[in-house]
Design an enzyme around this catalytic site. Structure first.
Site, PDB file in Angstrom:
ATOM      1  CG  HIS A 135      36.446  15.758  19.233  1.00 36.54           C
ATOM      2  ND1 HIS A 135      35.737  14.828  19.957  1.00 36.54           N
ATOM      3  CD2 HIS A 135      35.903  15.741  18.010  1.00 36.54           C
ATOM      4  CE1 HIS A 135      34.807  14.290  19.205  1.00 36.54           C
ATOM      5  NE2 HIS A 135      34.885  14.825  18.013  1.00 36.54           N
ATOM      6  CD  GLU A 172      37.632  12.678  14.809  1.00 35.98           C
ATOM      7  OE1 GLU A 172      37.326  12.041  13.782  1.00 35.98           O
ATOM      8  OE2 GLU A 172      36.798  13.154  15.596  1.00 35.98           O
ATOM      9  CD  GLU A 178      48.323  33.242  19.908  1.00 32.88           C
ATOM     10  OE1 GLU A 178      48.683  34.358  20.318  1.00 32.88           O
ATOM     11  OE2 GLU A 178      47.130  32.952  19.674  1.00 32.88           O
ATOM     12  CG  HIS A 208      45.910  30.678  15.884  1.00 32.48           C
ATOM     13  ND1 HIS A 208      45.712  32.000  15.560  1.00 32.48           N
ATOM     14  CD2 HIS A 208      45.601  30.572  17.209  1.00 32.48           C
ATOM     15  CE1 HIS A 208      45.307  32.670  16.624  1.00 32.48           C
ATOM     16  NE2 HIS A 208      45.229  31.812  17.645  1.00 32.48           N
TER      17      HIS A 208
END
Length: 359
Positions: free
Chosen positions: A100, A151, A217, A169
């Protein structure tokens, strides 16, 4: 470039007065004011033996800041030293996966609403830690034991963060970019780049911003097992970074593309093909060697079979280990943490321990 969001004076406390908590971070006393706490991932004054859980923070308060990293007699034995050749061989065989990405937001419910309604994510779980004055929310496109997820961390009373110029991004694969953009517009979302082919290519993309200014994106792809597919970070020396992530992290250079017309080069790094796995997109802008990282983005977590060997490999690759490997005080999850040559943070988590936590 990512828009840098200034922190309004009315809500811009000094770093020493903000609790920057995250899943693998605990609030430690700041250098300037022992009564205030600062997340271990964003404080220059935190010792190298950083701690990473709520239970850990309770032990820190009980035993003091000089506590050695241990787990009440449950310390796993440290792996014996390995040669550089053995290390590079082992890291390629280690079962690694990006687990994550962690970052901070100013209004958790607002962000959850945007991600679920506009991007089609699911709220996987949410937890509030009032003692440490923060709340976490985990969102993604599938279970945490098999998907790369987000998270989010909300720190009580902090409603705005500086995204910085270094973070680029997140990438999300969708089957119809134009349709997704129309939905986002209908929900009041901000579109910063209308749908169309990527410059110099054929892939249809678009760019949007979430309520905190983090860019996403949108990439048009067919069905994929990993829709949350990219984290883009800017680096000051691309070859140096590629070498580090190959040796220290065991990642593969999936592809590299130079775009002299727009004066940048990208490198895709990961543990498998881009259409099936989350990848790290490193971007080098010609002539730019340093970036302001802001205080919003935190780190990526990666699974490993052995945090002890992982730390040794990082050191042999001239990386900086910021948290020595070992179990978290109070629980058995073993972790280690490091920074890459540009200062981007990563936490490695024992694979078996991670699955036990999810239970």
């Amino acid at each position: 470039m990512v828009r840098i969001i200034p922190m309004a004076s009315s809500i811009r406390p000094s770093l020493s007065s903000i609790t920057f908590s995250s899943r693998f971070g605990v609030s430690l006393s700041s250098c300037n004011n022992p009564s205030r706490r600062l997340n271990s991932f964003h404080a220059g004054c935190v010792p190298q033996s950083q701690l990473f859980s709520l239970k850990a923070s309770k032990l820190v308060r009980a035993e003091g800041s000089n506590m050695a990293v241990r787990a009440a007699g449950n310390m796993a034995p440290v792996s014996s030293a390995i040669t550089q050749e053995d290390a590079l061989d082992w890291v390629k065989k280690d079962k690694r996966r990006m687990l994550h990405v962690v970052y901070r937001v100013g209004d958790l419910d607002r962000t959850i609403k945007f991600y679920t309604e506009c991007l089609g994510m699911k709220l996987l779980r949410k937890r509030d830690i009032p003692e440490e004055r923060y709340t976490n929310a985990f969102l993604g496109y599938g279970p945490e034991d098999s998907h790369f997820v987000i998270e989010l961390t909300y720190n009580y009373g902090v409603d705005q963060y500086d995204v910085g110029a270094g973070f680029g991004h997140f990438g999300v694969a969708v089957e119809d970019v134009a349709k997704t953009v129309d939905l986002i517009k209908a929900k009041g979302g901000k579109v910063t780049r209308e749908p169309g082919p990527v410059k110099g290519g054929r892939t249809v993309i678009a760019f949007i911003e979430d309520p905190d200014g983090y860019k996403f994106e949108l990439l048009e792809r067919g069905p994929t097992p990993e829709p949350l597919c990219q984290v883009m970070l800017r680096v000051g020396d691309l070859d140096r970074s590629i070498n580090f992530y190959e040796k220290a992290f065991g990642m593969e250079l999936l592809r590299k593309r130079d775009n002299p017309e727009y004066k940048y080069t990208i490198a895709m790094m990961g543990y498998g093909p881009e259409d099936k796995n989350a990848v790290l997109e490193l971007t080098y802008n010609y002539g730019v060697t340093e970036y302001d990282k802001g205080n919003g983005y935190a780190q990526i977590a990666i699974g490993t079979d052995d945090v002890y060997k992982t730390a040794e490999v990082i050191k042999l690759s001239e990386g900086k280990v910021t948290r020595e490997p070992g179990p978290l005080p109070g629980i058995n999850t073993k972790i280690t943490a490091c920074v890459d040559p540009d200062g981007w943070k990563t936490v490695f988590v024992d694979n078996i321990d991670f699955l036990k936590e999810l239970e």
